[in-house]
Design a protein around this motif. Structure first.
Motif, PDB file in Angstrom:
ATOM      1  N   TYR A 100      31.708  17.184  26.121  1.00 56.88           N
ATOM      2  CA  TYR A 100      31.813  17.946  25.023  1.00 56.88           C
ATOM      3  C   TYR A 100      32.866  18.824  24.956  1.00 56.88           C
ATOM      4  CZ  TYR A 100      26.677  16.185  24.939  1.00 56.88           C
ATOM      5  OH  TYR A 100      25.745  15.414  25.130  1.00 56.88           O
ATOM      6  N   GLY A 101      33.274  18.984  23.714  1.00 62.55           N
ATOM      7  CA  GLY A 101      34.287  20.259  23.672  1.00 62.55           C
ATOM      8  C   GLY A 101      35.179  19.851  22.353  1.00 62.55           C
ATOM      9  N   ALA A 102      36.223  20.825  22.128  1.00 60.18           N
ATOM     10  CA  ALA A 102      37.077  20.575  21.077  1.00 60.18           C
ATOM     11  C   ALA A 102      37.931  19.163  21.351  1.00 60.18           C
ATOM     12  CB  ALA A 102      38.003  22.056  21.069  1.00 60.18           C
ATOM     13  N   ASP A 103      38.212  18.560  20.309  1.00 63.11           N
ATOM     14  CA  ASP A 103      39.061  17.413  20.490  1.00 63.11           C
ATOM     15  C   ASP A 103      40.593  17.642  20.678  1.00 63.11           C
ATOM     16  OD1 ASP A 103      39.596  14.786  20.225  1.00 63.11           O
ATOM     17  OD2 ASP A 103      39.983  14.852  18.230  1.00 63.11           O
ATOM     18  N   HIS A 104      41.011  16.991  21.378  1.00 60.67           N
ATOM     19  CA  HIS A 104      42.453  16.833  21.610  1.00 60.67           C
ATOM     20  C   HIS A 104      42.978  15.752  22.364  1.00 60.67           C
ATOM     21  CE1 HIS A 104      41.813  18.138  25.840  1.00 60.67           C
ATOM     22  NE2 HIS A 104      41.005  18.945  25.612  1.00 60.67           N
ATOM     23  N   PRO A 105      44.161  15.148  22.339  1.00 69.31           N
ATOM     24  CA  PRO A 105      44.721  14.284  23.040  1.00 69.31           C
ATOM     25  C   PRO A 105      44.516  14.055  24.350  1.00 69.31           C
ATOM     26  CG  PRO A 105      46.166  14.841  21.308  1.00 69.31           C
ATOM     27  CD  PRO A 105      45.289  15.930  21.539  1.00 69.31           C
ATOM     28  N   GLY A 106      44.152  12.864  25.118  1.00 65.01           N
ATOM     29  CA  GLY A 106      44.371  12.832  26.441  1.00 65.01           C
ATOM     30  C   GLY A 106      42.995  12.987  27.066  1.00 65.01           C
ATOM     31  N   ILE A 107      41.839  13.352  26.386  1.00 61.91           N
ATOM     32  CA  ILE A 107      40.686  13.456  27.028  1.00 61.91           C
ATOM     33  C   ILE A 107      40.135  12.083  27.573  1.00 61.91           C
ATOM     34  CG2 ILE A 107      38.108  14.067  26.829  1.00 61.91           C
ATOM     35  CD1 ILE A 107      39.096  15.937  24.429  1.00 61.91           C
ATOM     36  N   VAL A 108      40.321  10.926  27.084  1.00 56.15           N
ATOM     37  CA  VAL A 108      39.485   9.853  27.767  1.00 56.15           C
ATOM     38  C   VAL A 108      40.647   9.519  28.696  1.00 56.15           C
ATOM     39  CG1 VAL A 108      39.065   7.424  27.130  1.00 56.15           C
ATOM     40  CG2 VAL A 108      38.499   9.119  25.420  1.00 56.15           C
TER      41      VAL A 108
END
Length: 176
Positions: A100-108
């Motif tokens: 859970y958190g703020a969306d940003h590129p690279g999480i997955v």
């Protein structure tokens, strides 16, 4: 001798896609073994593993699925997996992982990369954005050789790097 196939379906979401595709499989005597389907924004995606009977053959099924796909307005890809039954995922401990958190590129990518470095096998991934909150759910198999402490250290490093909340929870397995 059995023949196994993998089928992927992708297209604009609408009612009747699952029914139309599985009707063809049923009419051709296929046994649906594993499946996953989901709506992604206004698109629909599905993947199926099925066992074909001795008859019909692969090409007959492909033709019938292509006809159904045209009628449904979707694309279909049918792959021959051969006569060896698909194998279950590797043995290990089952875990659910939530981010859970703020969306940003690279999480997955970063989470999957860190898990791969531990030889964890990701078996399911779902992501959603709800307003400004990013949610990712993963199911994975963790090798017996990876301790809970090692897994938690990995999660702690990812929390700090990605500035998100990450939790991994062991799934209790019931015996039948």
């Amino acid at each position: 001798m059995s023949q196994w196939v993998a089928l992927t379906v992708l297209g604009q979401d609408r009612a009747g896609i699952v029914a139309g595709v599985t009707k063809v499989l049923f009419e051709h005597g296929c046994n649906l073994e594993d499946s996953s389907a989901t709506r992604l924004r206004d698109s629909f995606a599905m993947i199926l593993i099925a066992e074909l009977p001795a008859e019909p053959r692969f090409d007959t099924l492909r033709s019938a699925l292509q006809a159904a796909a045209e009628e449904l307005g979707v694309s279909v890809d049918l792959r021959d997996l051969g006569s060896r039954a698909p194998q279950p995922p590797p043995a290990g401990r089952l875990f659910d992982l939530a981010v859970y958190g703020a969306d940003h590129p690279g999480i997955v990518y970063r989470v999957a990369q860190a898990l791969a470095a531990l030889d964890c096998n990701v078996t399911d991934v779902t992501t959603h954005i709800a307003g400004s909150v990013y949610l990712m759910m993963m199911e994975m198999t963790v090798p017996e050789t990876v301790s809970d402490e090692v897994l938690e250290a990995c999660m702690a490093a990812l929390r700090a790097e990605l500035a998100v909340d990450i939790t991994a929870r062991a799934v209790e397995q019931e015996t039948l």
